[in-house]
Design an enzyme around this catalytic site. Structure first.
Site, mmCIF file in Angstrom:
data_model
loop_
_atom_site.group_PDB
_atom_site.id
_atom_site.type_symbol
_atom_site.label_atom_id
_atom_site.label_comp_id
_atom_site.label_asym_id
_atom_site.label_seq_id
_atom_site.Cartn_x
_atom_site.Cartn_y
_atom_site.Cartn_z
ATOM 1 C CB ALA A 165 -0.933 0.002 1.213
ATOM 2 C CE LYS A 166 4.083 1.590 4.448
ATOM 3 N NZ LYS A 166 3.478 2.401 5.524
#
Length: 377
Positions: free
Chosen positions: A183-184
């Site tokens: 999700a970064k």
């Protein structure tokens, strides 16, 4: 609507991802294969640091950084309470006492004005977090650290790709640590992370630490861990790195557009002194944000979140409980008052954010926020 859309990105690079994975499957070097070194070189060039060391996660990157600096039991490290558990967790895991210092009410990052009062004879490092995608005030923090001969470890798990006074996050301190959790802003398809440094000796130590402390096969000059970056994840990150500069620009543009839309409806920036039911993020001049999260402040967060959910808009809270309020860190309570962290933790709400949001998506979200909070449409 998805909170983070990874599928659209994958469709753009799927042929290249599959080809790179096939190459790994063909050569069979699943641990420390050639893609790891190739990725490290590419990431170091992107950041502008002399050394990049790939690791198995951003969490292990923090742990390896502390171990490389030989900080341990009985020492203290100053950090922020308003962050994910990994920041304080890795400090405490080594027997170090985390000293939680309050945050700036505008940027939500560690407040440099509060650091010096927390320094003691046991302080061995300062670990700011570049929260939500914007770097902490690293020059001010570094000046304090230099005066007290302390290293600085930037927890840049959310800010890879952001800039600070013309320099990149991860190249602003003694060691920069980042995460490539899916999700970064730059995410793998599993856990991955990296450390960055300009110090050759520290780079050597981190390389040894990530591989059970060995400097050559079956020779271990220090304790280490199994913190190696998987070759498959390195291959995937090499593919995604091709899109990353454009995605960084998109994130900056989309973050600014969110703020514009909300402010048109009556919201104000978190730097504003005017009353508003909604506060938008403030990006300090000469800094950029990669908006790992686009996070607003508001009252009655739960009611607003429920209203948005009814409109089909997902939200998240990063982070509802400051670390010094977590049961595991009760021994650290009472060191420094943290009223700003306590207040903001009750008010933050993150909206959907990724490089492929459309203008229609953002208008729909801004309108829904306006309806839920009493802003004008």
């Amino acid at each position: 609507m998805q909170f983070i859309d990874l599928k659209t990105q994958y469709r753009l690079i799927q042929d290249d991802v599959k080809a790179r994975i096939d190459r790994v499957l063909e050569h069979g070097q699943y641990i420390m294969g050639p893609e790891v070194e190739e990725l490290e070189a590419a990431l170091a060039t992107f950041v502008g640091a002399r050394h990049c060391i790939g690791l198995s996660s951003g969490t292990d990157a923090l742990l390896a950084a502390l171990m490389a600096l030989e900080i341990g039991r009985g020492d203290e490290v100053i950090t922020t309470p308003f962050t994910f558990i990994a920041t304080g967790e890795m400090i405490a895991l080594l027997g170090i006492r985390p000293v939680f210092v309050d945050i700036d009410p505008v940027t939500y990052n560690l407040d440099p004005n509060r650091i010096e009062a927390a320094i003691t004879g046991r302080t061995r490092a300062i670990m700011p977090v570049s929260l939500y995608g914007q770097c902490a005030d690293m020059d001010a923090i570094q000046a304090i650290a230099t005066a007290h001969r302390l290293p600085v470890i930037e927890d840049a798990a959310q800010s890879f790709g952001a800039s600070y006074n013309g320099r990149h996050s991860c190249n602003l301190s003694t060691i920069g640590c980042t995460s490539f959790f899916p999700a970064k802003p730059l995410g793998a398809y599993g856990d991955a992370g990296a450390c960055f440094t300009n110090d050759a000796d520290l780079a050597k130590r981190i390389k040894e630490i990530r591989n059970h402390g060995q400097d050559r096969r079956y020779h271990h000059p220090r304790l280490g861990l199994n913190g190696r970056l998987d070759t498959l994840q390195a291959a995937i990150l090499l593919s995604k790195l091709q899109l990353f500069p454009d995605e960084v620009e998109a994130r900056s543009r989309l973050g600014a557009r969110y703020s514009e839309l909300l402010q048109e409806r009556g919201a104000h920036s978190s730097a504003s002194t005017e009353e508003s039911p909604v506060l938008t993020p403030f990006i300090t001049p000469h800094r950029t944000s990669v908006f790992a999260q686009y996070t607003i402040q508001l009252e009655q967060r739960e009611l607003v979140s429920e209203a948005l959910a009814r409109d089909g808009i997902p939200t998240a809270v990063h982070y509802p409980i400051p670390l010094n309020e977590q049961p595991v860190f009760q021994s650290s309570i009472g060191q420094c008052p943290t009223p700003v962290s306590d207040r903001i933790a009750q008010r933050v709400l993150s909206l959907p954010m990724h490089p492929y949001l459309t203008d229609a998506d953002q208008i729909r979200i801004a309108d829904a926020v306006a309806r839920a909070t009493g802003l004008r449409l």
